[in-house]
Enzyme design. Structure first.
Site, PDB file in Angstrom:
ATOM      1  N   HIS A 119      -3.845  -4.550  -0.756  1.00 27.04           N
ATOM      2  CA  HIS A 119      -3.671  -5.103   0.591  1.00 27.04           C
ATOM      3  C   HIS A 119      -3.808  -6.620   0.557  1.00 27.04           C
ATOM      4  O   HIS A 119      -4.935  -7.126   0.600  1.00 27.04           O
ATOM      5  CB  HIS A 119      -4.747  -4.538   1.531  1.00 27.04           C
ATOM      6  CG  HIS A 119      -4.535  -3.104   1.879  1.00 27.04           C
ATOM      7  ND1 HIS A 119      -3.776  -2.707   2.948  1.00 27.04           N
ATOM      8  CD2 HIS A 119      -4.960  -1.971   1.292  1.00 27.04           C
ATOM      9  CE1 HIS A 119      -3.748  -1.390   3.017  1.00 27.04           C
ATOM     10  NE2 HIS A 119      -4.468  -0.917   2.009  1.00 27.04           N
ATOM     11  N   GLU A 161      -3.402  -8.705   2.895  1.00 19.20           N
ATOM     12  CA  GLU A 161      -4.033  -9.183   4.143  1.00 19.20           C
ATOM     13  C   GLU A 161      -5.542  -9.011   4.130  1.00 19.20           C
ATOM     14  O   GLU A 161      -6.242  -9.510   4.998  1.00 19.20           O
ATOM     15  CB  GLU A 161      -3.408  -8.487   5.360  1.00 19.20           C
ATOM     16  CG  GLU A 161      -3.743  -7.012   5.537  1.00 19.20           C
ATOM     17  CD  GLU A 161      -2.942  -6.093   4.612  1.00 19.20           C
ATOM     18  OE1 GLU A 161      -2.135  -6.583   3.801  1.00 19.20           O
ATOM     19  OE2 GLU A 161      -3.160  -4.879   4.708  1.00 19.20           O
ATOM     20  N   CYS A 163       0.822  -1.221   0.000  1.00 21.69           N
ATOM     21  CA  CYS A 163       0.000   0.000   0.000  1.00 21.69           C
ATOM     22  C   CYS A 163       0.851   1.266   0.000  1.00 21.69           C
ATOM     23  O   CYS A 163       1.627   1.474  -0.916  1.00 21.69           O
ATOM     24  CB  CYS A 163      -1.008  -0.034   1.142  1.00 21.69           C
ATOM     25  SG  CYS A 163      -2.274   1.231   0.916  1.00 21.69           S
TER      26      CYS A 163
END
Lengths: 220, 257
Positions: free
Chosen positions: A198, A200, A88
C-alpha cells in the site's frame, strides 16, 4: 493568460470501501495541474490521463463488483493505452486466476496466479510466520523503472495480504520481497505497473511512488 | 532481511484530547490528537492506534472529524477503536480514513458481530481487542480471563481460547492488553502475550505496562509479539519512537529505521 489543461488521475471506485487514503495521498503529492477524482463512472475513467485501480477485501467480491459496475471494459481500455497503477488486491485482480474464495478467474492481464501463503507458513529456520503478511517489509527492485525513481532499493513498504502473485513471465517482475519465500510484489509491462503493498500507507517512499506515477508518461 | 516488528503509539482520546489514564483513572492531558499523530508519524511510528474512550456517544462525530484530519496528513496505517458496535460504526470509521477498526466489548457480547464484520469488510481491517487479567493463583497453572468495562467486569472467558475463537471468526489481528499491567510501567504481561501469540496465526500486538524501552524489546523477544503498543512513555517525552527503534535494533530485532 491561457488556461492550462489539468491532468486527471482517476481512482476507480467499485464499492470496495476505503479510497480516502489513496485519494488523500495522491492529492498530497499532486501539483496544481493535477486533479484527483474518485469515480465509478466508466466515462470518467476513459477520459482520465492516468488510472489507479485500488483493491481491498476478498477477490471474488472485487472482481464481481468490477463487472457489476460495468467497469471492466474501461479498465481494459485504460490498461491498453495510458499510465495505469494497480495496488494490493488490484494486482491480484490483474492475474489470470486467484485461489482465494475457492478459486476465482481474474482479468488475465498478467498471466499467472495468486496463491495463498497457507496457515502453516514457515521461515527458513522452520519458525511459524504469521498470516496475513502484515507490516513493513523490504522491496527489492529487480528492474529499473520510472516508478522506482528516488526510492532506495530495499526500502520498506506496508503490506497486508494473505495471497501473493506468481506471474508466468518472470520478465514482468519489477520487485520482490521475502517472507518465508521470495515472491513478486511488483509487476510491470508497458504502461501498466502493479504493486502488492500500500503506497498510501508507506510514508515517504509510498508517497514518492505516487509522485512518480503522477509524473509517469507510461513508458517503461 | 524480512518483515519488521512494529512500534505503535496509542492515542487514548477523551473529549477531543489525548489522555492517558493510570489503570483508567487519574487522567492526564497529552495534547491535540492530530498534532500528536503528526509528531509520531515524523518520528517514524509504524502505525497509529486511536482509541476513543469518550464515555458518551454524543462526541462520536468529533471522533470522525479527527480521524479524517489524521488520515489526510499521516500516511501510515491507522487503527480506530472504542465504541465500535455495528457495521455502520465500522463503515463510518473506514470512510473517515481508518485502515482497521478495533472491536472490544461488542465482540464479547456478540461474537457473531466479528464474523459479520470480517465477511463484510475483510479480516485485514478487523482487530479484536482483548483485555485480559491473570486469574490463576500463585503456584497454579497460568490462566487469564477476559474482562470488560475497563477491567472491572469478569466474563468467565479464557483469554487464550477467546483469542483463538476470534481468529476463527475472522479477526485479522489481536490487540492484547494486560489489565493488570496497563498504566503500571512494570512491563507487559509476557506470559499471556506469548501464550496467545503462539496460539493464533494472525499478528498479535502487545499492550499494557510499558515503562521503558527494554519492555518493548521483551514484548518481542520473550512475548513473541509482532508489534508493541505504548502510550505514556511517548506522550510525555520520556522516549522518542526513534530511540525505541534503535534500542530494539540493538537487541537484534528487525525494525524499519
Amino acid at each position: 493568460m491561457s488556461e492550462i489543461k489539468k491532468s486527471t488521475v482517476a481512482v476507480i471506485d467499485y464499492g470496495m470501501g476505503n479510497l480516502h487514503s489513496v485519494a488523500k495521498a495522491l492529492e498530497h503529492v499532486a501539483d496544481e495541474n493535477t486533479k484527483v477524482v474518485v469515480t465509478s463512472d466508466p466515462k470518467a475513467i476513459d477520459q482520465a490521463d492516468r488510472v489507479l485501480l485500488p483493491g481491498v477485501g476478498a477477490i471474488r467480491d472485487c472482481i464481481g463488483e468490477m463487472y457489476n459496475a460495468g467497469l471492466v471494459p474501461s479498465i481494459r481500455k485504460a490498461m491498453a493505452e495510458k499510465p495505469f497503477l494497480a495496488i494490493c488486491v488490484g494486482i491480484q485482480s490483474l492475474m489470470s486466476h486467484s485461489e482465494e474464495n475457492g478459486g476465482v478467474d481474474c482479468l488475465n492481464h498478467f498471466q499467472g496466479n495468486a496463491l495463498f501463503f497457507g496457515e502453516d507458513h514457515k521461515d527458513h529456520n522452520g519458525s511459524k510466520l504469521k498470516v496475513p503478511h502484515m507490516g513493513w517489509n523490504q522491496v527489492k527492485q529487480v528492474i529499473n523503472h520510472p516508478l522506482w525513481a528516488n526510492i532506495e532499493d530495499n526500502a520498506r513498504f506496508y503490506f497486508v495480504h494473505s495471497f501473493y502473485v506468481v506471474p508466468e513471465n518472470k520478465g514482468e517482475v519489477a520487485g520482490t520481497c521475502n517472507y518465508g519465500l521470495d515472491f513478486c510484489v511488483a509487476l510491470a509491462r508497458d504502461n501498466v505497473f502493479a504493486v502488492q503493498f500500500h503506497p498510501e500507507k508507506s510514508h515517504k517512499d509510498g508517497l514518492q511512488l505516487y509522485k512518480n506515477f503522477i509524473q509517469w508518461d507510461g513508458k517503461p | 532481511m524480512g518483515l519488521a516488528k512494529r512500534i505503535i503509539p496509542c492515542l487514548d482520546v477523551d473529549n477531543g484530547r489525548v489522555v492517558k489514564g493510570v489503570q483508567f483513572v487519574d487522567i492526564r492531558d497529552a495534547g491535540d490528537p492530530v498534532e500528536v499523530a503528526k509528531r509520531y508519524n515524523e518520528q517514524g511510528a509504524d502505525e497509529i492506534t486511536f482509541l476513543d474512550i469518550t464515555a458518551s456517544s454524543d462526541d462520536r462525530a468529533t471522533t470522525v472529524h479527527m480521524v479524517e484530519a489524521i488520515a489526510s496528513q499521516v500516511f501510515i496505517p491507522l487503527t480506530v477503536g472504542g465504541g465500535i458496535r455495528t457495521c455502520d460504526d465500522i463503515r463510518r470509521m473506514l470512510n473517515a480514513g481508518a485502515d482497521k477498526v478495533g472491536i472490544n466489548t461488542a465482540a464479547v457480547f456478540n461474537p457473531e458481530f466479528v464474523r459479520e464484520a470480517a465477511q463484510r469488510f475483510g479480516s485485514q481491517c478487523i482487530v479484536v481487542a482483548i483485555d485480559a487479567k491473570k486469574v490463576s493463583a500463585e503456584g497454579e497453572a497460568d490462566k487469564w480471563e477476559i474482562f470488560t468495562h475497563g477491567g472491572r467486569k469478569p466474563t468467565g472467558l479464557d483469554a487464550v481460547e477467546w483469542a483463538k475463537k476470534m481468529v476463527e471468526y475472522g479477526a485479522g489481528e489481536i490487540l492484547l492488553t494486560s489489565m493488570d499491567r496497563d498504566g503500571t510501567k512494570n512491563g507487559f504481561d509476557l506470559g499471556v502475550t506469548r501464550a496467545i501469540s503462539e496460539a493464533v496465526h494472525v499478528p498479535v500486538i502487545a499492550s499494557g505496562g510499558v515503562g521503558n524501552l527494554d519492555h518493548l524489546v521483551e514484548g518481542v523477544t520473550k512475548g513473541k509479539a509482532d508489534a508493541v503498543l505504548a502510550a505514556s512513555i511517548f506522550h510525555f517525552g520520556e522516549y522518542s519512537i526513534e530511540e525505541a527503534k534503535q534500542r530494539m535494533t540493538d537487541a537484534g530485532i528487525e525494525m524499519r529505521l
